[in-house]
Design a protein around this motif. Structure first.
Motif, PDB file in Angstrom:
ATOM      1  N   GLY A  52       3.558  -0.175  -9.242  1.00  0.00           N
ATOM      2  CA  GLY A  52       2.125   0.110  -9.139  1.00  0.00           C
ATOM      3  C   GLY A  52       1.239  -1.000  -9.662  1.00  0.00           C
ATOM      4  O   GLY A  52       0.344  -1.482  -8.953  1.00  0.00           O
ATOM      5  N   ASP A  53       1.464  -1.425 -10.876  1.00  0.00           N
ATOM      6  CA  ASP A  53       0.629  -2.476 -11.468  1.00  0.00           C
ATOM      7  C   ASP A  53       0.814  -3.807 -10.761  1.00  0.00           C
ATOM      8  O   ASP A  53      -0.139  -4.576 -10.603  1.00  0.00           O
ATOM      9  N   LYS A  56      -1.203  -3.648  -7.618  1.00  0.00           N
ATOM     10  CA  LYS A  56      -2.636  -3.628  -7.925  1.00  0.00           C
ATOM     11  C   LYS A  56      -3.143  -5.023  -8.297  1.00  0.00           C
ATOM     12  O   LYS A  56      -4.258  -5.407  -7.917  1.00  0.00           O
ATOM     13  N   ARG A  57      -2.325  -5.784  -9.029  1.00  0.00           N
ATOM     14  CA  ARG A  57      -2.728  -7.121  -9.484  1.00  0.00           C
ATOM     15  C   ARG A  57      -2.078  -8.229  -8.651  1.00  0.00           C
ATOM     16  O   ARG A  57      -1.993  -9.370  -9.110  1.00  0.00           O
ATOM     17  N   LYS A 181      -1.949   6.873   0.092  1.00  0.00           N
ATOM     18  CA  LYS A 181      -1.988   5.825  -0.933  1.00  0.00           C
ATOM     19  C   LYS A 181      -0.975   4.736  -0.632  1.00  0.00           C
ATOM     20  O   LYS A 181      -1.264   3.538  -0.785  1.00  0.00           O
ATOM     21  N   SER A 185      -1.439   0.721   0.124  1.00  0.00           N
ATOM     22  CA  SER A 185      -0.727  -0.327  -0.612  1.00  0.00           C
ATOM     23  C   SER A 185      -0.050  -1.300   0.343  1.00  0.00           C
ATOM     24  O   SER A 185      -0.083  -2.521   0.134  1.00  0.00           O
ATOM     25  N   TYR A 188      -2.674  -3.516   1.781  1.00  0.00           N
ATOM     26  CA  TYR A 188      -3.124  -4.513   0.807  1.00  0.00           C
ATOM     27  C   TYR A 188      -2.104  -5.648   0.671  1.00  0.00           C
ATOM     28  O   TYR A 188      -2.473  -6.826   0.650  1.00  0.00           O
TER      29      TYR A 188
END
Length: 200
Positions: A52-53, A56-57, A181, A185, A188
């Motif tokens: 997840g992190d 996100k980053r 979701k 992702s 992205y």
């Protein structure tokens, strides 16, 4: 006219046993769905902690780190498509193709929950209405024992149908959010990959 109504009653009453059998089959299928849903939830929690992190980053320089963080033995739908996205030659057309494939497979997984949500109350209502008729006949004839038996069938089919529907509705709502979701992702990550065509 009497012959037609008797034929109609006979056809309706003959549907009770198939209706109960289908309800029982769907009930056991909903139990299996509950188990697989719990397993999917645990796998998703683990993947969210691991990925997840990083997603996100994510930057073009962090793609190699994301590849290394992918679980080696995880065949969940999201990880499978994410692995394919990260290991395939970068390209916007192929990324769109992969995301469409992910959405199609997610839709197939959701189809069982949709079916249970819609068909459970229908079959429960059918069983309720069919069993209500002999219960009323027993009441009018003073056969309290027969009426009580048929009322048990009335309540049982209703409850089983609602339980099936509840399992389908809960799993559908959660899975829809999960897949939405995960599709975001993947979208992205594909955009980050287009910024880094080398994939490293």
């Amino acid at each position: 006219m009497e012959i037609i109504t008797k034929a109609l009653f006979w056809v309706a009453n003959s549907l009770l046993i198939p209706d109960i059998l289908i309800l029982l089959a769907l009930f056991f299928r909903s139990l299996l769905l509950t188990g697989s849903f719990y397993n999917q939830y645990m796998v998703k929690r683990k993947n969210d902690r691991a990925l997840g992190d990083k997603i996100k980053r994510l930057t073009p320089a962090g793609i190699a780190e994301l590849k290394a963080a992918l679980p080696a033995r995880d065949d969940s739908l999201f990880v499978k498509y994410l692995r394919d996205l990260l290991t395939s030659p970068p390209g916007e057309a192929y990324a769109d193709f992969l995301i469409s494939g992910f959405e199609n497979e997610a839709g197939k997984d959701l189809s069982l929950s949709r079916i249970l949500t819609k068909i459970g109350p229908v079959l429960g209502l059918i069983g309720t209405l069919i069993a209500m008729s002999p219960a009323l006949v027993g009441l009018s004839a003073g056969d309290i024992g027969g009426m009580a038996y048929h009322m048990q069938v009335v309540f049982a089919t209703t409850v089983i149908g609602l339980v099936i529907s509840a399992v389908g509705l809960v799993t559908l709502q959660f899975k829809q959010r999960w897949y939405a979701k995960e599709a975001d992702s993947l979208e992205y990550v594909s955009r980050i990959l287009t910024l880094n065509p080398s994939g490293i």
